[in-house]
Design a protein around this motif. Sequence first.
Motif, PDB file in Angstrom:
ATOM      1  N   CYS A 178       0.835  -1.206   0.000  1.00  0.00           N
ATOM      2  CA  CYS A 178       0.000   0.000   0.000  1.00  0.00           C
ATOM      3  C   CYS A 178       0.872   1.260   0.000  1.00  0.00           C
ATOM      4  O   CYS A 178       1.825   1.360   0.774  1.00  0.00           O
ATOM      5  CB  CYS A 178      -0.903  -0.011   1.228  1.00  0.00           C
ATOM      6  N   ILE A 179       0.543   2.203  -0.845  1.00  0.00           N
ATOM      7  CA  ILE A 179       1.302   3.468  -0.908  1.00  0.00           C
ATOM      8  C   ILE A 179       0.504   4.600  -0.255  1.00  0.00           C
ATOM      9  O   ILE A 179       0.855   5.764  -0.391  1.00  0.00           O
ATOM     10  CB  ILE A 179       1.676   3.835  -2.363  1.00  0.00           C
ATOM     11  N   ARG A 180      -0.600   4.241   0.424  1.00  0.00           N
ATOM     12  CA  ARG A 180      -1.460   5.217   1.134  1.00  0.00           C
ATOM     13  C   ARG A 180      -1.858   6.370   0.209  1.00  0.00           C
ATOM     14  O   ARG A 180      -1.796   7.545   0.585  1.00  0.00           O
ATOM     15  CB  ARG A 180      -0.732   5.721   2.375  1.00  0.00           C
ATOM     16  N   CYS A 181      -2.274   6.016  -0.989  1.00  0.00           N
ATOM     17  CA  CYS A 181      -2.715   7.050  -1.932  1.00  0.00           C
ATOM     18  C   CYS A 181      -4.149   7.483  -1.644  1.00  0.00           C
ATOM     19  O   CYS A 181      -4.609   8.502  -2.137  1.00  0.00           O
ATOM     20  CB  CYS A 181      -2.626   6.521  -3.361  1.00  0.00           C
ATOM     21  N   TYR A 182      -4.870   6.671  -0.860  1.00  0.00           N
ATOM     22  CA  TYR A 182      -6.269   6.935  -0.479  1.00  0.00           C
ATOM     23  C   TYR A 182      -7.247   6.875  -1.650  1.00  0.00           C
ATOM     24  O   TYR A 182      -8.378   7.361  -1.534  1.00  0.00           O
ATOM     25  CB  TYR A 182      -6.411   8.277   0.254  1.00  0.00           C
TER      26      TYR A 182
ATOM     27  N   CYS B 212      -8.701   4.277  -2.682  1.00  0.00           N
ATOM     28  CA  CYS B 212      -9.814   3.392  -2.275  1.00  0.00           C
ATOM     29  C   CYS B 212     -10.846   4.168  -1.465  1.00  0.00           C
ATOM     30  O   CYS B 212     -12.051   3.943  -1.604  1.00  0.00           O
ATOM     31  CB  CYS B 212      -9.284   2.194  -1.490  1.00  0.00           C
TER      32      CYS B 212
ATOM     33  N   CYS C  41      -7.406   0.666  -6.809  1.00  0.00           N
ATOM     34  CA  CYS C  41      -6.123   0.489  -6.115  1.00  0.00           C
ATOM     35  C   CYS C  41      -4.991   0.245  -7.113  1.00  0.00           C
ATOM     36  O   CYS C  41      -5.013  -0.733  -7.858  1.00  0.00           O
ATOM     37  CB  CYS C  41      -6.207  -0.689  -5.132  1.00  0.00           C
TER      38      CYS C  41
HETATM   39  S1  SF4 Z   1      -5.899   2.386  -3.127  1.00  0.00           S
HETATM   40 FE1  SF4 Z   1      -5.968   2.141  -0.883  1.00  0.00          FE
HETATM   41  S2  SF4 Z   1      -5.074   0.115  -0.472  1.00  0.00           S
HETATM   42 FE2  SF4 Z   1      -4.517   0.685  -2.583  1.00  0.00          FE
HETATM   43  S3  SF4 Z   1      -2.503   1.653  -2.388  1.00  0.00           S
HETATM   44 FE3  SF4 Z   1      -4.007   3.314  -2.300  1.00  0.00          FE
HETATM   45  S4  SF4 Z   1      -4.447   3.587  -0.083  1.00  0.00           S
HETATM   46 FE4  SF4 Z   1      -3.412   1.608  -0.323  1.00  0.00          FE
END
Ligand code: SF4
Length: 295
Positions: free
Chosen positions: A186-190, A192, A247
Amino acid sequence: MNAQTAKIREIAKELLEKQEVQMVIGWEKGTFFYNSTPVFITKPEDVERLIWDEYCAVNLAKLLMDYRHVEGKVALFVKGCDARGINRLIQDKVIDRGKTYLIGLPCPGMKDAGKAAELGKDKAGEAPLEAKCLRCTHPNPVVYDVLVGEEVPVTGKEDRFARIADLEKMSPDEKFEYWSKQYDKCIRCYACRNVCPACNCRECVFDQGQTWLERAVERGGNQFYGLVRAFHVAGRCIECGECERACPMDIPIMDLHHKIAKDINELFGDYEAGLDPEGPLPLGMYKTEDPEEFM
Ligand code: SF4
Ligand code: SF4
Ligand code: SF4
């Protein structure tokens, strides 16, 4: 141009010309043949940008949140999953149904854009459906003002809970190991969270500086994020699969949501969120007759 694209343009044009709505939110062709992206139309002459094809997987429901305070109505195209997202937002009292005009589109299932890109334009027809569509139980919109075309049979060929059968057999240690490896990616891109119609809080706990979650992207924080989000949408997740589709790291996020949905079904009886904004909301509403044997 397919017949449904012509029809949706006609409906959008009429709504805007008669000023029955301020805006129409739909899809337009993106940069690549395998992208159909959201578009916001405010002028009748721009309806030619609207399309309806096999890549309109993006759930538009959440986009309404940015326009809930405009005067007048906003029109939105809804497939089955978008319509359930609308019900989610209505039941959570985020949007006002009276300020929306919903144009329903029975959905035959959307192509997996990533696979289509790999196959190339000439062979894209061989691409499978998006994972979320293989498990879809409601391809027809569950709420709409006008329906374009005939209802379609259920798209889902896979049991929506089939994928978690192996996970359920794992020991607690094996589960920890499995999810640790997944959330290490997970790269914590948010993404999702940002696409999720059930993630609709006015202020998200994960945007509150470092109060609840440190900025460093690492195993513990990533798992904390994934678990908190999963429990926060428990009972409200409409199983649209958008979190997993968005994701960039291919984390099987839907396994968490399906496991919780399956447990809710076993504990509270058959239930799918987003079908009825006036309906029951397990875990979201307390009733004295709620089951409690498991507590
Ligand atoms: S979409 Fe959600 S689970 Fe996937 S990398 Fe981004 S924060 Fe992490
Ligand atoms: S999840 Fe269902 S309604 Fe949504 S795009 Fe897939 S088949 Fe269509
Ligand atoms: S958690 Fe995922 S599947 Fe559930 S409503 Fe949000 S985006 Fe859709």
